[in-house]
Motif scaffolding. Sequence first.
Motif, PDB file in Angstrom:
ATOM      1  N   GLU A  93       0.824  -1.211   0.000  1.00 48.31           N
ATOM      2  CA  GLU A  93       0.000   0.000   0.000  1.00 48.31           C
ATOM      3  C   GLU A  93       0.857   1.260   0.000  1.00 48.31           C
ATOM      4  OE1 GLU A  93      -3.327   0.270  -0.372  1.00 48.31           O
ATOM      5  OE2 GLU A  93      -3.321  -1.897  -0.656  1.00 48.31           O
ATOM      6  N   THR A  94       1.887   1.277   0.804  1.00 51.57           N
ATOM      7  CA  THR A  94       2.783   2.433   0.836  1.00 51.57           C
ATOM      8  C   THR A  94       3.459   2.609  -0.511  1.00 51.57           C
ATOM      9  OG1 THR A  94       3.171   2.071   3.191  1.00 51.57           O
ATOM     10  CG2 THR A  94       4.755   3.472   2.029  1.00 51.57           C
ATOM     11  N   PHE A  95       3.909   1.511  -1.100  1.00 47.91           N
ATOM     12  CA  PHE A  95       4.585   1.569  -2.394  1.00 47.91           C
ATOM     13  C   PHE A  95       3.702   2.188  -3.469  1.00 47.91           C
ATOM     14  CE2 PHE A  95       5.733  -0.214  -6.517  1.00 47.91           C
ATOM     15  CZ  PHE A  95       7.081   0.067  -6.572  1.00 47.91           C
ATOM     16  N   ILE A  96       2.477   1.661  -3.615  1.00 48.06           N
ATOM     17  CA  ILE A  96       1.638   2.168  -4.701  1.00 48.06           C
ATOM     18  C   ILE A  96       1.179   3.593  -4.458  1.00 48.06           C
ATOM     19  CG2 ILE A  96       0.891  -0.103  -5.484  1.00 48.06           C
ATOM     20  CD1 ILE A  96      -1.825   0.468  -4.131  1.00 48.06           C
ATOM     21  N   ASN A  97       1.031   3.985  -3.201  1.00 44.95           N
ATOM     22  CA  ASN A  97       0.582   5.336  -2.914  1.00 44.95           C
ATOM     23  C   ASN A  97       1.708   6.348  -2.876  1.00 44.95           C
ATOM     24  OD1 ASN A  97      -2.306   5.082  -2.606  1.00 44.95           O
ATOM     25  ND2 ASN A  97      -1.818   3.758  -0.895  1.00 44.95           N
ATOM     26  N   ARG A  98       2.926   5.882  -2.695  1.00 51.09           N
ATOM     27  CA  ARG A  98       4.053   6.795  -2.580  1.00 51.09           C
ATOM     28  C   ARG A  98       4.893   6.873  -3.851  1.00 51.09           C
ATOM     29  NH1 ARG A  98       8.595   5.996   1.983  1.00 51.09           N
ATOM     30  NH2 ARG A  98       9.808   7.830   1.521  1.00 51.09           N
ATOM     31  N   LEU A  99       5.042   5.739  -4.515  1.00 53.06           N
ATOM     32  CA  LEU A  99       5.974   5.682  -5.635  1.00 53.06           C
ATOM     33  C   LEU A  99       5.359   5.299  -6.963  1.00 53.06           C
ATOM     34  CD1 LEU A  99       8.775   3.695  -3.782  1.00 53.06           C
ATOM     35  CD2 LEU A  99       8.641   6.152  -4.108  1.00 53.06           C
ATOM     36  N   PHE A 100       4.194   4.733  -6.955  1.00 53.76           N
ATOM     37  CA  PHE A 100       3.673   4.105  -8.156  1.00 53.76           C
ATOM     38  C   PHE A 100       2.182   4.330  -8.239  1.00 53.76           C
ATOM     39  CE2 PHE A 100       2.035   0.288 -10.322  1.00 53.76           C
ATOM     40  CZ  PHE A 100       2.819   0.287 -11.453  1.00 53.76           C
ATOM     41  N   PHE A 101       1.711   4.874  -9.346  1.00 49.25           N
ATOM     42  CA  PHE A 101       0.282   5.045  -9.546  1.00 49.25           C
ATOM     43  C   PHE A 101      -0.204   3.963 -10.495  1.00 49.25           C
ATOM     44  CE2 PHE A 101       1.373   9.536  -8.516  1.00 49.25           C
ATOM     45  CZ  PHE A 101       0.632   9.608  -7.362  1.00 49.25           C
ATOM     46  N   LEU A 102      -1.119   3.105 -10.007  1.00 52.21           N
ATOM     47  CA  LEU A 102      -1.674   2.074 -10.856  1.00 52.21           C
ATOM     48  C   LEU A 102      -2.475   2.716 -11.972  1.00 52.21           C
ATOM     49  CD1 LEU A 102      -2.913  -0.437  -8.162  1.00 52.21           C
ATOM     50  CD2 LEU A 102      -0.961  -0.701  -9.669  1.00 52.21           C
ATOM     51  N   GLN A 103      -2.438   2.104 -13.145  1.00 55.90           N
ATOM     52  CA  GLN A 103      -3.158   2.633 -14.287  1.00 55.90           C
ATOM     53  C   GLN A 103      -4.633   2.796 -13.935  1.00 55.90           C
ATOM     54  OE1 GLN A 103      -2.718   0.284 -17.771  1.00 55.90           O
ATOM     55  NE2 GLN A 103      -3.877   1.664 -19.039  1.00 55.90           N
ATOM     56  N   GLY A 104      -5.158   3.997 -14.173  1.00 59.36           N
ATOM     57  CA  GLY A 104      -6.552   4.283 -13.895  1.00 59.36           C
ATOM     58  C   GLY A 104      -6.868   4.546 -12.429  1.00 59.36           C
ATOM     59  N   LYS A 105      -5.843   4.544 -11.556  1.00 65.97           N
ATOM     60  CA  LYS A 105      -6.087   4.745 -10.124  1.00 65.97           C
ATOM     61  C   LYS A 105      -5.210   5.851  -9.560  1.00 65.97           C
ATOM     62  CE  LYS A 105      -7.699   0.116  -9.254  1.00 65.97           C
ATOM     63  NZ  LYS A 105      -7.692  -1.012  -8.331  1.00 65.97           N
ATOM     64  N   ALA A 106      -4.844   6.816 -10.364  1.00 66.45           N
ATOM     65  CA  ALA A 106      -3.969   7.889  -9.908  1.00 66.45           C
ATOM     66  C   ALA A 106      -4.613   8.709  -8.795  1.00 66.45           C
ATOM     67  CB  ALA A 106      -3.580   8.796 -11.071  1.00 66.45           C
ATOM     68  N   ASP A 107      -5.958   8.746  -8.756  1.00 64.02           N
ATOM     69  CA  ASP A 107      -6.636   9.516  -7.719  1.00 64.02           C
ATOM     70  C   ASP A 107      -6.672   8.792  -6.374  1.00 64.02           C
ATOM     71  OD1 ASP A 107      -8.391   7.535  -8.592  1.00 64.02           O
ATOM     72  OD2 ASP A 107     -10.164   8.772  -8.209  1.00 64.02           O
ATOM     73  N   GLN A 108      -6.257   7.531  -6.342  1.00 64.72           N
ATOM     74  CA  GLN A 108      -6.282   6.755  -5.102  1.00 64.72           C
ATOM     75  C   GLN A 108      -5.427   7.417  -4.020  1.00 64.72           C
ATOM     76  OE1 GLN A 108      -5.059   2.708  -5.593  1.00 64.72           O
ATOM     77  NE2 GLN A 108      -5.781   2.110  -3.585  1.00 64.72           N
ATOM     78  N   PHE A 109      -4.320   8.012  -4.399  1.00 66.97           N
ATOM     79  CA  PHE A 109      -3.431   8.677  -3.449  1.00 66.97           C
ATOM     80  C   PHE A 109      -4.167   9.779  -2.701  1.00 66.97           C
ATOM     81  CE2 PHE A 109      -0.447  12.104  -2.434  1.00 66.97           C
ATOM     82  CZ  PHE A 109       0.416  11.425  -1.605  1.00 66.97           C
ATOM     83  N   ALA A 110      -4.936  10.578  -3.430  1.00 70.93           N
ATOM     84  CA  ALA A 110      -5.646  11.704  -2.826  1.00 70.93           C
ATOM     85  C   ALA A 110      -6.773  11.249  -1.910  1.00 70.93           C
ATOM     86  CB  ALA A 110      -6.197  12.613  -3.919  1.00 70.93           C
ATOM     87  N   GLN A 111      -7.256  10.028  -2.085  1.00 71.85           N
ATOM     88  CA  GLN A 111      -8.370   9.530  -1.289  1.00 71.85           C
ATOM     89  C   GLN A 111      -7.929   8.825  -0.003  1.00 71.85           C
ATOM     90  OE1 GLN A 111     -10.553   7.040  -3.971  1.00 71.85           O
ATOM     91  NE2 GLN A 111     -10.991   8.706  -5.376  1.00 71.85           N
ATOM     92  N   GLN A 112      -6.635   8.652   0.197  1.00 70.28           N
ATOM     93  CA  GLN A 112      -6.143   7.932   1.378  1.00 70.28           C
ATOM     94  C   GLN A 112      -6.236   8.799   2.621  1.00 70.28           C
ATOM     95  OE1 GLN A 112      -5.121   4.634   1.371  1.00 70.28           O
ATOM     96  NE2 GLN A 112      -6.030   4.793  -0.668  1.00 70.28           N
ATOM     97  N   ARG A 113      -6.490   8.126   3.761  1.00 72.16           N
ATOM     98  CA  ARG A 113      -6.491   8.818   5.041  1.00 72.16           C
ATOM     99  C   ARG A 113      -5.052   9.077   5.463  1.00 72.16           C
ATOM    100  NH1 ARG A 113      -8.749   5.392   9.109  1.00 72.16           N
ATOM    101  NH2 ARG A 113      -8.366   3.669   7.719  1.00 72.16           N
ATOM    102  N   PRO A 114      -4.807  10.101   6.249  1.00 73.39           N
ATOM    103  CA  PRO A 114      -3.442  10.362   6.721  1.00 73.39           C
ATOM    104  C   PRO A 114      -2.910   9.158   7.483  1.00 73.39           C
ATOM    105  CG  PRO A 114      -4.893  12.197   7.261  1.00 73.39           C
ATOM    106  CD  PRO A 114      -5.765  11.097   6.739  1.00 73.39           C
ATOM    107  N   GLY A 115      -1.624   8.915   7.322  1.00 77.89           N
ATOM    108  CA  GLY A 115      -0.988   7.780   7.993  1.00 77.89           C
ATOM    109  C   GLY A 115       0.325   8.213   8.614  1.00 77.89           C
TER     110      GLY A 115
END
Length: 116
Positions: free
Chosen positions: A88-110
């Motif tokens: 989860e940290t990897f995809i939200n910090r370093l890698f945007f899955l195709q079609g899910k670039a907005d997922q980062f903005a939707q995450q709760r603070p950690g």
Amino acid sequence: MRSPGCLFGQARRGGDAIINSHAAVAEVIYEFLYEGVLYRIQRSKPRDKSTLLEFYMQDPAGGWRPLTEHSLRETEQRIQQTLRMDYETFINRLFFLQGKADQFAQQRPGRPVSEY
């Protein structure tokens, strides 16, 4: 499987579904440089058998030193400890899955980045 799949055992499909219908096994070997050290992760999924996971680091002489633990789960934990991040940290910090670039903005603070 691409790099996050190999690193963290994540794939769009699971089990034998990742194996080509004309093959007996799906296998990926991923080598990457991290903090000046070359690592190798090898994942294999034979048909109707459990996934195999091998983890290595290259030694100064150019050989491969095994870092594989006693079980798949323990080896996956060792990979996460070495990289100081999980999938989860990897995809939200370093890698945007195709079609899910907005997922980062939707995450709760950690955890703050400084904890990694």
